[in-house]
Design an enzyme around this catalytic site. Sequence first.
Site, short mmCIF file in Angstrom:
data_model
loop_
_atom_site.label_atom_id
_atom_site.label_comp_id
_atom_site.label_asym_id
_atom_site.label_seq_id
_atom_site.Cartn_x
_atom_site.Cartn_y
_atom_site.Cartn_z
N GLY A 10 0.84 -1.20 0.00
CA GLY A 10 0.00 0.00 0.00
C GLY A 10 0.87 1.25 0.00
N ARG A 71 0.80 -5.01 -4.92
CA ARG A 71 0.91 -6.03 -3.86
C ARG A 71 1.32 -7.36 -4.52
NH1 ARG A 71 -0.72 -4.06 0.80
NH2 ARG A 71 -2.21 -2.35 0.92
N ASP A 102 5.48 -5.12 5.90
CA ASP A 102 5.85 -6.48 6.30
C ASP A 102 5.96 -7.43 5.11
OD1 ASP A 102 4.50 -9.18 8.07
OD2 ASP A 102 6.30 -8.09 8.67
N THR A 125 4.61 2.14 6.08
CA THR A 125 3.20 1.79 6.16
C THR A 125 2.47 2.82 7.01
OG1 THR A 125 1.51 0.24 6.91
CG2 THR A 125 3.61 0.18 8.09
N ASP A 127 0.08 2.01 8.70
CA ASP A 127 -0.41 1.21 9.83
C ASP A 127 0.52 1.25 11.03
OD1 ASP A 127 -1.48 -1.41 7.52
OD2 ASP A 127 -2.35 0.55 7.99
N ASP A 129 2.78 -0.70 11.84
CA ASP A 129 2.80 -2.03 12.47
C ASP A 129 4.07 -2.83 12.18
OD1 ASP A 129 0.57 -3.68 10.02
OD2 ASP A 129 2.44 -2.54 9.83
N ARG A 171 -5.28 -2.11 9.37
CA ARG A 171 -5.25 -3.58 9.25
C ARG A 171 -5.40 -4.22 10.64
NH1 ARG A 171 -4.21 -6.03 4.38
NH2 ARG A 171 -2.60 -4.77 3.43
O1 F6P Z 1 -1.41 -1.54 4.78
C1 F6P Z 1 -1.92 -0.35 4.46
C2 F6P Z 1 -3.41 -0.41 4.19
O2 F6P Z 1 -3.84 0.85 3.85
C3 F6P Z 1 -4.23 -0.99 5.34
O3 F6P Z 1 -4.46 -0.05 6.36
C4 F6P Z 1 -5.49 -1.41 4.62
O4 F6P Z 1 -6.16 -2.44 5.29
C5 F6P Z 1 -4.95 -1.91 3.28
O5 F6P Z 1 -3.68 -1.32 3.11
C6 F6P Z 1 -5.81 -1.57 2.10
O6 F6P Z 1 -5.26 -2.21 1.01
P1 F6P Z 1 -5.65 -1.85 -0.51
O7 F6P Z 1 -5.06 -0.52 -0.83
O8 F6P Z 1 -5.01 -2.96 -1.31
O9 F6P Z 1 -7.13 -1.84 -0.58
#
Ligand code: F6P
Length: 343
Positions: A10, A71, A102, A125, A127, A129, A171
């Site tokens: 992301g 991803r 991660d 990130t 997040d 995390d 997340r």
């Molecule tokens: O890891 C970052 C994040 O924004 C999370 O907070 C969220 O759950 C996820 O990515 C959303 O992923 P995508 O952009 O693939 O919908």
Amino acid sequence: MKVGILTGGGDCPGLNAVIRGVVRTVANNGGQTVGLLRGWRGAIDGDTTDLTPENTDEILSKGGTILGSSRTNPYKNPEDVKKLLETYARLGLNALIAIGGDDTLGVANRLYNDHKLNTVGCPKTIDNDLSCTDVTFGFDTSINIVVEAIDRLRTTAESHRRIMVVETMGRHAGWIACESGMASGADYILVPEEPVNLEHMCQVLKQRREAGKPYGIVVVSEGAVVAQSEGLVTQNARVDDFGHVSLGGVGQLIADIIEKKTGIETRFVVLGHLQRGGAPSAYDRVLGTRLGVAAGRLVIEKKFGRMVALQGTKVVDVALADAVGKLKTLDPEFLRDAAEFFK
Ligand code: F6P
């Protein structure tokens, strides 16, 4: 020294500050940087772009990533790992800097262990995390976006004497919800790390109302679990290359429960990808720049299998293996402090 660089997973504000820091540091040491487009996808397909101090000088304040992201998990198909190694050799790279969370850094760690690829990681990130680093760039910008949104939502909640439930990203970690909830004076905060106590939440909201507060703000992290039996609330059946489901929808569930249990009119807002958009904060520009410079130096010093990290105010480097694989969940101390305001 020829260095490859990619941004995976992301996206988030601050990525371009890192890229700019790497390119400048490598060039100052006589090296050259090549951008691999769209995360590991570009490393597999050999999609590249030349990066120079000149063509990256003005990207510091730009959100997103000039390299694009995805991803993509090369380990999902052994053929892709082979192609990635061929790209690395064909481009004549001496090292590869992966900027990611991660998942992305997990791949960098495996390539270092399995194929002795000269990888260096940079933690990214919203997040927050990732282990071994006090904070990840992108987080500061993200919580400021949430706080600004809540400051706006408060005015309409007050006008209509409503409770507003705000669903944040994050997340499986509650950093965004907890810190933005604390910074915006939320009446209640729900995070993945703590089982949701619906009775206590509704009691607090009712008490606030009875004490004369005409509205309420509840912040809920997308990974919060309302009832163990229900598990995580997801938007759809989508699962990404790394096995992640698409979280989303717990905000609506909480809003419905609050209205039913308290009788107070309630609305919900899902902030979604707004939390990843736009220009990076000053804090994320500085952190991104320092981490980029440090990652460039690690490559020059031929220190591989490492990740740059922030510990206190110092930028240090740690083993990639230590940083990946163990999620940095919300420090309970934050929630304990926040909970002083839910009494
Ligand atoms: O890891 C970052 C994040 O924004 C999370 O907070 C969220 O759950 C996820 O990515 C959303 O992923 P995508 O952009 O693939 O919908």
